[in-house]
Design a protein around this motif. Sequence first.
Motif, PDB file in Angstrom:
ATOM      1  N   LEU A 414       0.825  -1.207   0.000  1.00 57.48           N
ATOM      2  CA  LEU A 414       0.000   0.000   0.000  1.00 57.48           C
ATOM      3  C   LEU A 414       0.866   1.267   0.000  1.00 57.48           C
ATOM      4  O   LEU A 414       0.470   2.296  -0.548  1.00 57.48           O
ATOM      5  N   GLY A 415       2.064   1.181   0.600  1.00 56.07           N
ATOM      6  CA  GLY A 415       2.963   2.328   0.602  1.00 56.07           C
ATOM      7  C   GLY A 415       3.370   2.745  -0.798  1.00 56.07           C
ATOM      8  O   GLY A 415       3.581   3.938  -1.072  1.00 56.07           O
ATOM      9  N   LEU A 416       3.481   1.772  -1.700  1.00 60.80           N
ATOM     10  CA  LEU A 416       3.820   2.094  -3.086  1.00 60.80           C
ATOM     11  C   LEU A 416       2.682   2.837  -3.783  1.00 60.80           C
ATOM     12  O   LEU A 416       2.877   3.399  -4.868  1.00 60.80           O
ATOM     13  N   HIS A 417       1.499   2.846  -3.164  1.00 63.19           N
ATOM     14  CA  HIS A 417       0.358   3.616  -3.681  1.00 63.19           C
ATOM     15  C   HIS A 417       0.123   4.875  -2.840  1.00 63.19           C
ATOM     16  O   HIS A 417      -0.955   5.467  -2.903  1.00 63.19           O
ATOM     17  N   GLY A 418       1.127   5.229  -2.025  1.00 61.61           N
ATOM     18  CA  GLY A 418       1.015   6.457  -1.244  1.00 61.61           C
ATOM     19  C   GLY A 418       0.162   6.336  -0.003  1.00 61.61           C
ATOM     20  O   GLY A 418      -0.312   7.335   0.533  1.00 61.61           O
ATOM     21  N   ILE A 419      -0.056   5.097   0.486  1.00 63.35           N
ATOM     22  CA  ILE A 419      -0.918   4.875   1.645  1.00 63.35           C
ATOM     23  C   ILE A 419      -0.070   4.393   2.823  1.00 63.35           C
ATOM     24  O   ILE A 419       0.635   3.386   2.714  1.00 63.35           O
ATOM     25  N   ALA A 420      -0.119   5.085   3.928  1.00 61.94           N
ATOM     26  CA  ALA A 420       0.550   4.662   5.160  1.00 61.94           C
ATOM     27  C   ALA A 420      -0.460   3.923   6.041  1.00 61.94           C
ATOM     28  O   ALA A 420      -1.664   4.139   5.936  1.00 61.94           O
ATOM     29  N   ILE A 421       0.048   3.035   6.903  1.00 58.55           N
ATOM     30  CA  ILE A 421      -0.819   2.294   7.825  1.00 58.55           C
ATOM     31  C   ILE A 421      -0.396   2.622   9.246  1.00 58.55           C
ATOM     32  O   ILE A 421       0.715   2.284   9.666  1.00 58.55           O
ATOM     33  N   ALA A 422      -1.264   3.285   9.992  1.00 53.80           N
ATOM     34  CA  ALA A 422      -0.968   3.618  11.393  1.00 53.80           C
ATOM     35  C   ALA A 422      -2.272   4.049  12.068  1.00 53.80           C
ATOM     36  O   ALA A 422      -3.126   4.656  11.416  1.00 53.80           O
ATOM     37  N   PRO A 423      -2.412   3.710  13.354  1.00 54.60           N
ATOM     38  CA  PRO A 423      -1.595   2.806  14.172  1.00 54.60           C
ATOM     39  C   PRO A 423      -1.853   1.347  13.784  1.00 54.60           C
ATOM     40  O   PRO A 423      -2.768   1.072  13.010  1.00 54.60           O
ATOM     41  N   VAL A 520       9.324   0.651  10.293  1.00 54.54           N
ATOM     42  CA  VAL A 520      10.720   1.015  10.011  1.00 54.54           C
ATOM     43  C   VAL A 520      11.312   0.038   9.002  1.00 54.54           C
ATOM     44  O   VAL A 520      11.953   0.437   8.013  1.00 54.54           O
ATOM     45  N   ILE A 521      11.084  -1.256   9.243  1.00 56.09           N
ATOM     46  CA  ILE A 521      11.588  -2.278   8.323  1.00 56.09           C
ATOM     47  C   ILE A 521      10.926  -2.135   6.960  1.00 56.09           C
ATOM     48  O   ILE A 521      11.576  -2.291   5.917  1.00 56.09           O
ATOM     49  N   ALA A 522       9.626  -1.843   6.949  1.00 57.95           N
ATOM     50  CA  ALA A 522       8.920  -1.672   5.673  1.00 57.95           C
ATOM     51  C   ALA A 522       9.563  -0.559   4.849  1.00 57.95           C
ATOM     52  O   ALA A 522       9.773  -0.701   3.633  1.00 57.95           O
ATOM     53  N   ARG A 523       9.886   0.553   5.497  1.00 61.74           N
ATOM     54  CA  ARG A 523      10.503   1.669   4.765  1.00 61.74           C
ATOM     55  C   ARG A 523      11.905   1.291   4.266  1.00 61.74           C
ATOM     56  O   ARG A 523      12.303   1.675   3.156  1.00 61.74           O
ATOM     57  N   MET A 524      12.669   0.554   5.067  1.00 57.43           N
ATOM     58  CA  MET A 524      13.998   0.119   4.640  1.00 57.43           C
ATOM     59  C   MET A 524      13.906  -0.771   3.401  1.00 57.43           C
ATOM     60  O   MET A 524      14.685  -0.621   2.447  1.00 57.43           O
ATOM     61  N   GLU A 525      12.948  -1.692   3.416  1.00 59.48           N
ATOM     62  CA  GLU A 525      12.788  -2.579   2.266  1.00 59.48           C
ATOM     63  C   GLU A 525      12.382  -1.794   1.022  1.00 59.48           C
ATOM     64  O   GLU A 525      12.832  -2.084  -0.089  1.00 59.48           O
ATOM     65  N   MET A 526      11.522  -0.800   1.196  1.00 57.07           N
ATOM     66  CA  MET A 526      11.094   0.002   0.048  1.00 57.07           C
ATOM     67  C   MET A 526      12.266   0.801  -0.537  1.00 57.07           C
ATOM     68  O   MET A 526      12.353   0.978  -1.752  1.00 57.07           O
TER      69      MET A 526
END
Length: 918
Positions: A414-423, A520-526
């Motif tokens: 979803l981050g690749l589509h500009g969507i963040a997931i939180a909390p 944090v890991i998700a962003r590193m992988e991206m």
Amino acid sequence: MPHLYLVDGSGYIFRAYHRLPPLTNKHGEPVGAVYGYTAMLWKLADELHAAEGPTHMAVILDKSSKTFRNDLYDQYKAHRPPPPEDLVPQFPMIRDATRAFSLPCIETEGLEADDIIACYAKAALAQGWQVTIVSSDKDLMQLIEPGLDLYDTMNNRRLGAEHVAEKFFGIAPTQLGDVLALMGDSVDNVPGVPGVGPKTAAKLILEHGDLESVLAAAEGMKKGKLRDNLIEHAGMARLSRELVSLRCDVALPEPLEDLELKGIPDAPLRAFLEHHGFRTLLAKLGQVADDPVPAPASVPYEADPPCEHDAYETVVDVETLDRWIAQAQHQGWVAIDTETTGTDATGADLVGVSLALGANKACYIPLGHGGSDLFGETPPQIERDAALARLKVLCEDASVLKIGHNLKFDMIVLGLHGIAIAPHDDTIVMSFDLDAGLHGHGMDELAATHLSHSCIAFKDVVGTGKTQRGFHEVDLKAATRYAAEDADVTYRLWKRFKARLPAEEATRVYEMVDRPLVPVIARMEMRGIKVDRERLSGLSAEFSGQIAGLETVIHGLAGAPFTIGSPKQLGDVLFERMGIKGGRKGKSGVYSTDVTELERIAADKDSPGAEIAARVLDWRQLTKLKNTYTDALQAQINPRTGRVHTSYSLTGAQTGRLSSTEPNLQNIPIRTEVGRQIRDAFVAEPGNVILAADYSQIELRLAAHMADVPALRDAFANGDDIHSLTAMELFGEVNRDTRGRAKTINFAILYGISRWGLAGRLDVSAEEAQAMIDRYFERFPGINTYIAETTQSVRERGFTTTLFGRKTHFPRIRSKVQHERQGAERAAINAPIQGTSADIIKRAMVRMEPALRDAGLPDVQMLLQVHDELVFELPEGDVDAARPVIERVMAEAAQPAVTLSVPLGIEIGTGASWGAAH
């Protein structure tokens, strides 16, 4: 080298049935064959594991009694009696037993098990794999060739071409089909030629070459019964040749790669054994009934209803989607899952999203369904941008908790589509923080363990082999049942785990260490990291040349060519041809040629095999590095980003360390020149540099704190060389040799090494090694106390804890099997130290991005975490400002939750590549 084991399951079944008396389970069902088959399969798995067994494995069964051979000859197997009446109902249970071991159970209509085995064997050999067929069936001996043997479990021996020659009077495996055609088979009712037995058949084939040549020569043979029968029954001989031939031209029912052996998950096997009441086999799982390890605290919960797949909703319009989102916002939490075109999160396309608000209250939102056929119809679904805009509002709503299983994957997709997931909450991380060491944490296993639910298998939705489709091609009803179930099961698991976290004192490590690390890991992988394709290509070519050169040298030392990657052939060369003493065989009869054995031989300079063992070790390392890194990394470059995106697992290592795949960065050699060359291929973009920050001797520092060793604490506080200190304490002097030995001892002691293990590391006698261990404990008594107290504690509680409360369970700590118990004890000694080290670097990673942002350094990007090291990419002009921020965050990562009595040392280097930063 991949090694495929194909088990002739049909042979196992009948052996099991005739070995045991009639038995019934607690449900009154006959299970004698089931019990025997399960015990035999388990014994096989144990033996193969001990003998460096398979990388891939499958059990092959007969689907039915009628095959294409019955169409060729209606009397084929006509004399065989039907299976015993009490065996027939056990066939489905035997298939269940196979699947309980998480092994593929393969059968195909119209083919015998032997044909399926032949198809897989030929396919694997064509890819350069080793193949072993677990059977002693003479028909399967036709398949024997270099790289393929049979394993006779009844007599615990390997069968190769020499066995065929011995059994069939000098015949080669390639000639065996002709011999079998001439002699026939009374059991299978293969007619053959009357009066021709094995010896005569072999003599004829050896003399004339093949069946057709024998039949052609019959007219010119000496008159007699043999000549007459060959002429009269030539047609039956040719028919028999077709009947005994194994078909190798059929499409594989499941792809070879799907047969990868990934271990035996505890839950499905335990459920199967408990269902049938096989108590003796249950004891082998480590939870021995009369000697149990204390179970986790029990938390009462209201049981959920069974999953009702027909109750799930397919959302195909924005009004319905708005209704689901509004309900999620009203109740304040929602389980979420994504479906994609592949398992690589950074390279896959989004196909759909599923949501769950409660048990059986789940939906699937298709976004990318439609076949690849240009003329096919696209099913009704919401326009992607409209759906994603609404889902973005939900996913980024701070008042709604998003629950996922392995949520890192969904965050990237979803981050690749500009969507963040939180909390967020992540059930795979919750399960790991509660039950690390007890079982796996995949959704299917957790559903079986905690919910007594069997999830829909992915392959049952998309198919396998040549008929496999992409998930985007699955019809919406089937897709909804599968995808919505994932969200539903995630919700059900979350309810149980959320209640258990405080009851079992796991909230602290979950909230302070692991949960905040997921994004944090998700962003590193991206982000990934750039690799130099040309450099990798050059290294591959260089390694190929070195490998070829080593092969020439090894073959010269051996006196003849052989397959270096074959443990059997290598063992025969070392211990039979070269006569090296001290070889040890596994239960399968194959000599061990593992790294420990080769290092032992190489270290003995007087051994005739020292040189060849050393060269084989070099060959193995270069081959592994070429296949795993210099070749594979080129294929793993993402065409969209031009970078490599490794995938991290928060649950892959029992002690809490991160592991990585595609590529596995943890296995790049740390201190060798070849390892540095590979790290040199990981480079910065123009204008940037790579910064590597490494914890220095963190496990020794933690040992000094946790074991309360004043001498070690003072040495670290003063910045002294800890290995030189240990060398002086143990040997009374410091030189290159004593410091090297001290370094080995420092680390080995923390891993609970035995006197024999240390003796092997230092090349001394067991008595000398024990004297060193005794002297070490005398100089540093706190270490000995720590080991004793940790071992006693884990025996009583069944688990160890880190300074941050991370539990690692050791279910075999009280096993009656000595090597299992000792292995658990060694692992338990190190787990609190290694686990605390993992917790600290995770806390540093969570704090790093905010600290860099607050320091005005948003362009400093954290890319990799490997062992005790963090790797960054940053503009050249930011190095001086970033260095103290990174060092401070890492040094203070334990605080304020844990105050250490030793400082954490950080070593930082920079360069144009990862290798240059060291």
